[in-house]
Motif scaffolding. Structure first.
Motif, PDB file in Angstrom:
ATOM      1  N   LEU A  35       7.019 -33.665 -40.100  1.00 20.31           N
ATOM      2  CA  LEU A  35       8.315 -33.174 -40.536  1.00 20.31           C
ATOM      3  C   LEU A  35       8.543 -31.780 -39.983  1.00 20.31           C
ATOM      4  N   ALA A  36       9.798 -31.464 -39.743  1.00 16.82           N
ATOM      5  CA  ALA A  36      10.183 -30.102 -39.391  1.00 16.82           C
ATOM      6  C   ALA A  36      10.639 -29.412 -40.671  1.00 16.82           C
ATOM      7  N   PRO A  37      10.113 -28.235 -41.007  1.00  9.95           N
ATOM      8  CA  PRO A  37      10.549 -27.552 -42.231  1.00  9.95           C
ATOM      9  C   PRO A  37      12.071 -27.382 -42.250  1.00  9.95           C
ATOM     10  N   LEU A  38      12.699 -27.926 -43.306  1.00  9.11           N
ATOM     11  CA  LEU A  38      14.148 -27.888 -43.477  1.00  9.11           C
ATOM     12  C   LEU A  38      14.880 -28.499 -42.287  1.00  9.11           C
ATOM     13  N   GLY A  39      14.190 -29.380 -41.551  1.00 12.91           N
ATOM     14  CA  GLY A  39      14.828 -30.135 -40.477  1.00 12.91           C
ATOM     15  C   GLY A  39      15.120 -29.354 -39.218  1.00 12.91           C
ATOM     16  N   ARG A  40      14.456 -28.219 -39.031  1.00 14.86           N
ATOM     17  CA  ARG A  40      14.740 -27.391 -37.855  1.00 14.86           C
ATOM     18  C   ARG A  40      13.429 -27.046 -37.170  1.00 14.86           C
ATOM     19  N   LEU A  41      13.392 -27.193 -35.834  1.00 16.41           N
ATOM     20  CA  LEU A  41      12.178 -26.879 -35.092  1.00 16.41           C
ATOM     21  C   LEU A  41      12.527 -26.184 -33.785  1.00 16.41           C
ATOM     22  N   SER A  42      11.569 -25.431 -33.305  1.00 13.60           N
ATOM     23  CA  SER A  42      11.776 -24.662 -32.081  1.00 13.60           C
ATOM     24  C   SER A  42      11.599 -25.564 -30.861  1.00 13.60           C
ATOM     25  N   VAL A  43      12.100 -25.073 -29.729  1.00 16.98           N
ATOM     26  CA  VAL A  43      11.905 -25.803 -28.483  1.00 16.98           C
ATOM     27  C   VAL A  43      10.418 -25.939 -28.185  1.00 16.98           C
ATOM     28  N   ALA A  44       9.625 -24.914 -28.489  1.00 19.81           N
ATOM     29  CA  ALA A  44       8.176 -24.989 -28.246  1.00 19.81           C
ATOM     30  C   ALA A  44       7.548 -26.120 -29.057  1.00 19.81           C
ATOM     31  N   GLN A  45       7.919 -26.252 -30.326  1.00 17.26           N
ATOM     32  CA  GLN A  45       7.400 -27.345 -31.152  1.00 17.26           C
ATOM     33  C   GLN A  45       7.857 -28.693 -30.602  1.00 17.26           C
ATOM     34  N   ASP A  80       1.159 -32.957 -43.864  1.00 16.06           N
ATOM     35  CA  ASP A  80       0.486 -33.316 -45.108  1.00 16.06           C
ATOM     36  C   ASP A  80       1.527 -33.729 -46.138  1.00 16.06           C
ATOM     37  N   PRO A  81       1.450 -34.948 -46.693  1.00 16.59           N
ATOM     38  CA  PRO A  81       2.445 -35.378 -47.680  1.00 16.59           C
ATOM     39  C   PRO A  81       2.435 -34.534 -48.945  1.00 16.59           C
ATOM     40  N   ALA A  82       1.360 -33.767 -49.181  1.00 19.48           N
ATOM     41  CA  ALA A  82       1.298 -32.905 -50.361  1.00 19.48           C
ATOM     42  C   ALA A  82       1.953 -31.552 -50.134  1.00 19.48           C
ATOM     43  N   SER A  83       2.438 -31.300 -48.923  1.00 19.71           N
ATOM     44  CA  SER A  83       3.067 -30.015 -48.625  1.00 19.71           C
ATOM     45  C   SER A  83       4.328 -29.819 -49.461  1.00 19.71           C
ATOM     46  N   ALA A  85       6.732 -18.538 -53.057  1.00 25.27           N
ATOM     47  CA  ALA A  85       6.401 -18.206 -54.439  1.00 25.27           C
ATOM     48  C   ALA A  85       5.741 -19.369 -55.173  1.00 25.27           C
ATOM     49  N   GLY A  86       5.533 -20.475 -54.472  1.00 23.23           N
ATOM     50  CA  GLY A  86       4.818 -21.599 -55.060  1.00 23.23           C
ATOM     51  C   GLY A  86       5.687 -22.599 -55.789  1.00 23.23           C
ATOM     52  N   THR A  87       6.984 -22.642 -55.458  1.00 30.46           N
ATOM     53  CA  THR A  87       7.874 -23.599 -56.098  1.00 30.46           C
ATOM     54  C   THR A  87       8.862 -24.116 -55.064  1.00 30.46           C
ATOM     55  N   THR A  88       9.755 -25.015 -55.492  1.00 35.20           N
ATOM     56  CA  THR A  88      10.799 -25.522 -54.583  1.00 35.20           C
ATOM     57  C   THR A  88      12.190 -25.310 -55.155  1.00 35.20           C
ATOM     58  N   VAL A  89      12.277 -24.616 -56.289  1.00 37.45           N
ATOM     59  CA  VAL A  89      13.562 -24.316 -56.923  1.00 37.45           C
ATOM     60  C   VAL A  89      13.688 -22.806 -57.073  1.00 37.45           C
TER      61      VAL A  89
END
Length: 490
Positions: A316-326, A375-378, A409-413
């Protein structure tokens, strides 16, 4: 809290469209706050090495050096100059990404990303997707479809069947024998058909049509043409099946007549029987039944075990955005160790098929080191956000910066949201305004930016938000750096 988009659509009459949709494409660029935007349709999310390289070159030479992945398995380029349209078109054309310039915005075809790659789903609906794309590009009438009309081809596991398709096809199991009669067949005894076909559904109609495998692509196009006929008769200018007004609803029975007129046999099934959906690979949970909204993506990050010792890498790309290098790293791995292809997923991920088992762990570690999610636990898994500021002038804030701060900060909200506001396994989506562009389907946690701060609510499959939380203020770090909030978007 304002109702979700799906709630509004049920509470109010469908909109009257007096113009064509303004959906961006590869040739029709959209003026965004951070430059022009191009959306490149990739039927079934499929990319060859040549095509993937062309997208990287376009992002590098013409854009902001990044690629964005959409909830329909397409790719977006941002930060484009106003005068780059002809150069971009030439790059895409040379790579085979513009087979028909008149049809480029309507090639919205989703397919199960792991079809044919794991041990559980031998059905390869992606062949149907390729055939449907060719039919679309050859159809004069199809040019009247809006850029938002969506075809969905599910391989039987139920992972994309509930992602809001206007025409959805669910593959049926079979290996050459005649199928058993389906429960719920109509009074004429219809409901049997050759095995290995598909159930066709139109919009939200619970009924379905059973279609033989060789007819599936033609049936999908004929159903779309039936929608165009109905939309024209309604005078509503509807862009999608769900927008058709009362008195002009399109049902499976009406589509069945259209299919028969096109020489396609279709057996009417009043309500398809509930069948246990095939499970995804061992690293992910079972999926919902085909008629239920999925609560997890099928291509969860990690290594997918396939037949004959092959593996697929899902990232997965974090928040759906990735660099050209990735992106170039993914392309290189697919070229050297994979099958020479990439598959984009509707969960803003990438699948690399055909990686040897011995090479898969090291290659996955390489992608992890490059900043991709493996990692699916990410905490980044099932976390999404709209473009937000500064890319979108309608957004009230930089939702991506705030979501990133929440993960740190260890959360998603947001800070201040009550414990338990994000149930385990449920997607969380941050939106900068009430439009909620790109939000998930099914059950999801809605994090909405308001003038008072973020408001958090759980949205159920019927679109109704529940358990709305008081506004939670964003962290001081991101709040201090953001521009003044614009007026609320219409």
């Amino acid at each position: 809290m304002p109702p979700s988009p799906s709630t509004r659509s049920r509470a109010a009459a469908p909109p009257l469209r007096d113009r064509g949709d303004a959906c961006p494409g590869a040739l029709r660029l959209h003026q965004a706050a951070d430059g022009h935007l191009a959306r490149i349709r990739l039927p079934a999310g499929d990319l060859t090495m040549r095509q993937a390289t062309a997208l990287a070159d376009a992002a590098d030479l013409l854009g902001d050096g990044h690629l964005s992945l959409t909830s329909r398995g397409n790719a977006e380029l941002r930060g484009l100059a106003e005068d780059c349209g002809s150069r971009l078109a030439a790059l895409l054309r040379d790579a085979g990404l513009l087979p028909s310039e008149r049809h480029e915005r309507i090639r919205n075809i989703l397919a199960s990303p792991l079809a044919g790659l794991d041990r559980h789903t031998p059905s390869d609906v992606r062949r149907w997707a390729r055939e449907l794309d060719a039919l679309l590009c050859a159809s004069e009438s199809a040019t009247a479809l809006s850029g938002r009309f969506l075809f969905v081809l599910d391989d039987g596991r139920g992972d994309v069947a509930a992602l809001g398709g206007d025409v959805s096809l669910l593959a049926e199991p079979g290996a050459g024998a005649e199928a058993e009669p389906l429960a719920g067949a109509d009074e004429d005894g219809e409901g049997t058909g050759p095995a290995g076909g598909a159930l066709l559904r139109i919009g939200d109609d619970p009924a379905a049509l059973q279609v033989a495998g060789p007819d599936v692509p033609r049936a999908a196009l004929a159903a779309a043409e039936a929608f165009l006929t109905t939309a024209a008769a309604s005078g509503s200018g509807a862009w999608r099946v769900r927008e058709l007004p009362d008195g002009h609803r399109l049902t499976a029975r009406e589509v069945a007549e259209a299919l028969r007129s096109a020489g396609i046999e279709a057996a009417y099934v009043a309500e398809p029987p509930a069948r246990v959906a095939r499970t995804s690979p061992p690293h992910a949970p079972p999926y919902a039944l085909p008629h239920s909204p999925p609560y997890a993506d099928s291509a969860a990050p990690g290594i997918v075990e396939g037949p004959d010792g092959d593996r697929a890498l899902s990232v997965l790309a974090p928040l759906g955005r990735l660099s050209v290098a990735q992106w170039r790293l993914l392309t290189a791995i697919a070229d050297v160790d994979g099958s020479g292809a990439l598959r984009l997923t509707p969960w803003r991920g990438i699948v690399l098929p055909g990686v040897p088992a011995a090479a898969a762990p090291d290659r996955l570690a390489e992608l992890t080191a490059a900043g991709l999610i493996t990692d699916p636990a990410s905490p980044w898994h099932r976390l999404g956000a709209c473009t937000g500021r500064p890319g979108c002038a309608k957004s009230r804030t930089d939702v991506r910066a705030d979501a990133t701060a929440a993960v740190a900060a260890g959360t998603t909200v947001p800070d201040g949201a009550p414990t338990g506001s994000s149930p385990p396994g449920v997607p969380v989506y941050w939106s900068g305004c009430e439009r909620r562009c790109g939000h998930p389907h099914g059950t999801w946690v809605d994090v909405l930016a308001t003038a008072e701060g973020y408001r958090v609510a759980l949205v159920e499959p019927d679109g109704a938000p529940t358990a709305a939380r008081p506004p939670a203020r964003p962290s001081a770090r991101t709040a201090a750096s953001r521009p003044p909030a614009p007026p609320s978007a219409p």
